[in-house]
Design a protein around this motif. Structure first.
Motif, short mmCIF file in Angstrom:
data_model
loop_
_atom_site.label_atom_id
_atom_site.label_comp_id
_atom_site.label_asym_id
_atom_site.label_seq_id
_atom_site.Cartn_x
_atom_site.Cartn_y
_atom_site.Cartn_z
N VAL A 80 0.85 -1.19 0.00
CA VAL A 80 0.00 0.00 0.00
C VAL A 80 0.88 1.24 0.00
O VAL A 80 1.71 1.43 0.89
N ALA A 81 0.70 2.08 -1.03
CA ALA A 81 1.37 3.38 -1.10
C ALA A 81 0.31 4.44 -0.85
O ALA A 81 -0.74 4.43 -1.49
N LEU A 96 5.79 1.67 -6.92
CA LEU A 96 4.95 0.80 -7.75
C LEU A 96 5.82 -0.12 -8.61
O LEU A 96 5.50 -1.31 -8.78
N GLU A 97 6.91 0.43 -9.15
CA GLU A 97 7.82 -0.38 -9.96
C GLU A 97 8.46 -1.48 -9.13
O GLU A 97 8.60 -2.62 -9.58
N TYR A 98 8.86 -1.14 -7.90
CA TYR A 98 9.42 -2.16 -7.03
C TYR A 98 8.40 -3.27 -6.77
O TYR A 98 8.71 -4.46 -6.84
N SER A 99 7.17 -2.86 -6.46
CA SER A 99 6.13 -3.83 -6.14
C SER A 99 5.93 -4.84 -7.25
O SER A 99 5.80 -6.04 -7.00
N CYS A 100 5.90 -4.35 -8.49
CA CYS A 100 5.57 -5.21 -9.63
C CYS A 100 6.80 -5.87 -10.27
O CYS A 100 6.84 -7.08 -10.44
N ILE A 176 0.79 7.18 -14.74
CA ILE A 176 1.62 6.04 -14.36
C ILE A 176 2.14 5.35 -15.62
O ILE A 176 3.34 5.03 -15.72
N ARG A 177 1.26 5.12 -16.57
CA ARG A 177 1.67 4.49 -17.83
C ARG A 177 2.65 5.36 -18.60
O ARG A 177 3.61 4.87 -19.20
N ILE A 182 8.50 0.93 -17.43
CA ILE A 182 8.55 -0.41 -16.84
C ILE A 182 7.15 -0.95 -16.64
O ILE A 182 6.81 -2.06 -17.07
N LEU A 183 6.29 -0.17 -16.00
CA LEU A 183 4.93 -0.62 -15.73
C LEU A 183 4.10 -0.69 -17.01
O LEU A 183 3.29 -1.61 -17.19
N ALA A 184 4.31 0.27 -17.90
CA ALA A 184 3.57 0.26 -19.17
C ALA A 184 3.90 -0.99 -19.98
O ALA A 184 3.01 -1.63 -20.56
N ASP A 185 5.16 -1.36 -20.02
CA ASP A 185 5.57 -2.57 -20.74
C ASP A 185 5.00 -3.82 -20.08
O ASP A 185 4.56 -4.76 -20.78
#
Length: 209
Positions: A80-81, A96-100, A176-177, A182-185
């Motif tokens: 949770v952030a 978020l990047e760390y989480s995913c 975010i995207r 990183i997350l977008a990909d």
């Protein structure tokens, strides 16, 4: 009873859709007064050596929206952030990047909520210390909501605030995207989903947008 923490194998086997449904099922349990009991001691002991949360939730700091409680999740289940107004910045994006990417979470949920104080303050153009710069992150949502409003564009207009809350969630997802390749990909490859919802203070229900 929830007494077994998520393992790497369990996390890896989950799809983003399954994780989303799990969170929505948990919210339904919360709304219906059927939240699971938890053996916190067992979960603490099982997660000492590592954690494998299935999702990360970006939420507001509002004390009326305790994320794990309203989604009926336990120790080791979700990251949770939290920041007033549930928007992204460099630190949030890194989290978020760390989480995913690093820890293997399958879902990013941006969770706004009804009658958000930060959104109301942005609607009213509040200026106070560091709050001023923080509210700048919510102003794009205020502007978008203003384009569709014929009436009052302040916090006195509950419909305007509600519209701004939704736009703030949607625009945060877009950014975010945009700001995290990183997350977008990962989303494009089907490894994760980035979704948004709004929590009702009246009902306790999370409505996806």
């Amino acid at each position: 009873m929830k007494n077994i923490a998520i393992t790497k194998d369990v996390q890896s086997a989950l799809s983003p859709n399954q994780v989303l449904q799990d969170l929505l099922d948990g919210n339904n349990r919360f709304v219906n007064g059927q939240s699971q009991t938890t053996d916190n001691s067992a979960l603490v002991n099982q997660t000492i050596g590592g954690q494998f949360p299935k999702a990360v939730v970006l939420s507001c700091i509002d004390s009326r929206v305790p994320v794990e409680t309203v989604l009926d999740q336990a120790i080791g289940d979700i990251f949770v952030a939290r920041v007033a107004g549930n928007f992204e910045n460099v630190d949030i994006l890194g989290s978020l990047e760390y989480s995913c990417k690093v820890a293997g979470s399958k879902l990013v949920l941006v969770l706004g909520h009804e009658s958000c104080g930060a959104v109301k303050a942005a609607c009213d153009g509040v200026e106070l210390g560091n709050i001023t710069a923080m509210l700048d992150n919510i102003v794009p949502a205020v502007r978008k909501a203003t384009e569709e409003e014929d009436g009052l564009t302040t916090s006195e207009n509950k419909a305007f605030v509600a519209r701004t809350v939704k736009y703030n969630v949607a625009l945060t997802m877009d950014r975010i995207r945009e700001k995290s390749p990183i997350l977008a990909d990962m989303e494009a490859n089907g490894e994760i989903q980035i979704v948004g919802g709004v929590y009702s203070l009246h009902t306790g229900k999370v409505e996806m947008i």
